[in-house]
Enzyme design. Structure first.
Site, PDB file in Angstrom:
ATOM      1  N   THR A   1       2.849   4.840  -1.817  1.00  0.00           N
ATOM      2  CA  THR A   1       2.620   6.060  -2.589  1.00  0.00           C
ATOM      3  C   THR A   1       3.065   5.791  -4.033  1.00  0.00           C
ATOM      4  O   THR A   1       3.366   4.651  -4.383  1.00  0.00           O
ATOM      5  CB  THR A   1       3.415   7.227  -1.961  1.00  0.00           C
ATOM      6  OG1 THR A   1       4.754   6.784  -1.750  1.00  0.00           O
ATOM      7  CG2 THR A   1       2.840   7.618  -0.612  1.00  0.00           C
TER       8      THR A   1
ATOM      9  N   ASP B   1       0.862  -1.184   0.000  1.00  0.00           N
ATOM     10  CA  ASP B   1       0.000   0.000   0.000  1.00  0.00           C
ATOM     11  C   ASP B   1       0.897   1.233   0.000  1.00  0.00           C
ATOM     12  O   ASP B   1       1.074   1.888   1.026  1.00  0.00           O
ATOM     13  CB  ASP B   1      -0.925  -0.030   1.216  1.00  0.00           C
ATOM     14  CG  ASP B   1      -1.913   1.123   1.203  1.00  0.00           C
ATOM     15  OD1 ASP B   1      -1.921   1.885   0.216  1.00  0.00           O
ATOM     16  OD2 ASP B   1      -2.664   1.273   2.181  1.00  0.00           O
TER      17      ASP B   1
HETATM   18  N1  AG3 Z   1      -1.885   5.002  -1.422  1.00  0.00           N
HETATM   19  C1  AG3 Z   1      -1.576   5.975  -2.436  1.00  0.00           C
HETATM   20  C2  AG3 Z   1      -2.001   5.662  -3.822  1.00  0.00           C
HETATM   21  C3  AG3 Z   1      -1.396   6.611  -4.834  1.00  0.00           C
HETATM   22  C4  AG3 Z   1      -2.006   7.989  -4.859  1.00  0.00           C
HETATM   23  N2  AG3 Z   1      -1.329   8.814  -5.800  1.00  0.00           N
HETATM   24  C5  AG3 Z   1      -1.539  10.141  -5.959  1.00  0.00           C
HETATM   25  N3  AG3 Z   1      -2.433  10.779  -5.301  1.00  0.00           N
HETATM   26  N4  AG3 Z   1      -0.794  10.787  -6.826  1.00  0.00           N
HETATM   27  C6  AG3 Z   1      -2.881   5.458  -0.533  1.00  0.00           C
HETATM   28  C7  AG3 Z   1      -2.885   4.853   0.788  1.00  0.00           C
HETATM   29  C8  AG3 Z   1      -4.247   4.424   1.185  1.00  0.00           C
HETATM   30  N5  AG3 Z   1      -4.210   3.526   2.267  1.00  0.00           N
END
Ligand code: AG3
Length: 289
Positions: free
Chosen positions: A163, A161
């Site tokens: 970025t 999970d």
């Molecule tokens: N995970 C991030 C996903 C990517 C988002 N990218 C962006 N906004 N440019 C999120 C964590 C959720 N648990």
């Protein structure tokens, strides 16, 4: 930040500076620079409270359930025994919350590099962070790449999970990392990851899926809409040594029939169709025969 009329807006600039997702701000609730990144929480009219990391949208009250439910309930429904879960990243606790709905999940190891993400989510998005109060959750503030080294045959499921594939998260999309995650999994283990938006393909998704294919015999993909992520059309990877993401277990249907009444996105009908891909999805990610 930009100003339209008298109101203040937050914009996530994406796709190499060519597109922005904008939200009218009601209130700024939090802003800090942690050891790793800038952590902010704003309150917006459109998506409620919204957690941002280095200016990128991560978790909003309006749509967080989509991402968190699919990451947990898809593997749950296709894997006969699911007791031990590893989450790398996911410091907001949303994916952990969904796994812990299932009483047979015994333990969730959550490896988040930035402890401050956990604290800020607990304070400002408590409904997302409920898992931290569950004794089955084991939170370790450390680098997932270091954590995974040397782990063997331990987990039923691993969820990446992360970025976007840049800065300190880049290493979470490599062949080497996928191979060490596979080692940490039991024989019938499953790995899932968020894999970005295929339309403008900022991160070369074919290469990410090729890295997955180098490590796992079975690699599949599906999408679910994430209102606050760039371009909304969000893809996810499902990888395993054999188990198929779309073969729901008859033995788990009765339990899910009850549970899905409380869920906001996931249900078994949606799951069964999710792995049927459109042409653009197949082509960009390299699923064409
Ligand atoms: N995970 C991030 C996903 C990517 C988002 N990218 C962006 N906004 N440019 C999120 C964590 C959720 N648990």
């Amino acid at each position: 930040m930009s100003v339209v009329g008298n109101s203040e807006w937050y914009s996530e600039i994406c796709f190499r500076g060519s597109l922005a997702m904008s939200y009218k701000i009601k209130n700024r609730l939090h802003c800090e620079q942690s050891k790793y990144q800038k952590i902010e929480v704003i309150d917006t009219e459109s998506v409620g409270r919204f957690l941002l990391l280095d200016g990128k949208g991560m978790v909003s009250e309006r749509d967080e359930f989509v991402y968190h439910e699919v990451m947990a309930h898809i593997p749950y429904m296709v894997k006969p025994e699911l007791k031990k879960v590893l989450i790398i990243g996911g410091g907001d606790g949303g994916v952990a919350r969904e796994f812990l709905r299932h009483p047979d999940v015994e333990r969730v190891d959550l490896i988040e590099i930035d402890e401050r993400v956990v604290e800020v989510t607990k304070q400002f998005l408590p409904e997302v962070a409920t898992a931290f109060a569950d004794p089955r959750l084991n939170f370790l503030p450390m680098d997932g790449i270091e954590f995974i080294k040397g782990k063997e045959n331990e987990y039923d499921v691993a969820i990446i999970d992360s970025t976007d594939p840049e800065d300190f998260a880049e290493g979470l999309f490599t062949k080497e990392f996928y191979a060490s995650v596979k080692k940490s999994l039991k024989d019938d283990g499953i790995m899932m990851a968020q894999t970005e938006n295929p339309f403008l393909d900022e991160y070369n998704l074919k290469s990410i899926y090729d890295n997955l294919r180098a490590a796992y015999p079975n690699v599949q993909s599906f999408f679910a809409p994430m209102l606050v992520y760039p371009g909304v059309f969000w893809t996810f990877a499902f990888a395993s040594k054999g188990i198929k993401g779309n073969e729901l277990l008859a033995s788990k249907r009765a339990e899910m029939e009850k549970m899905q009444k409380d869920l906001k996105w996931y249900n078994m009908d949606w799951h069964e169709g999710a792995f049927k891909l459109s042409n653009i999805h197949k082509r960009v990610l390299g699923f064409e025969d």
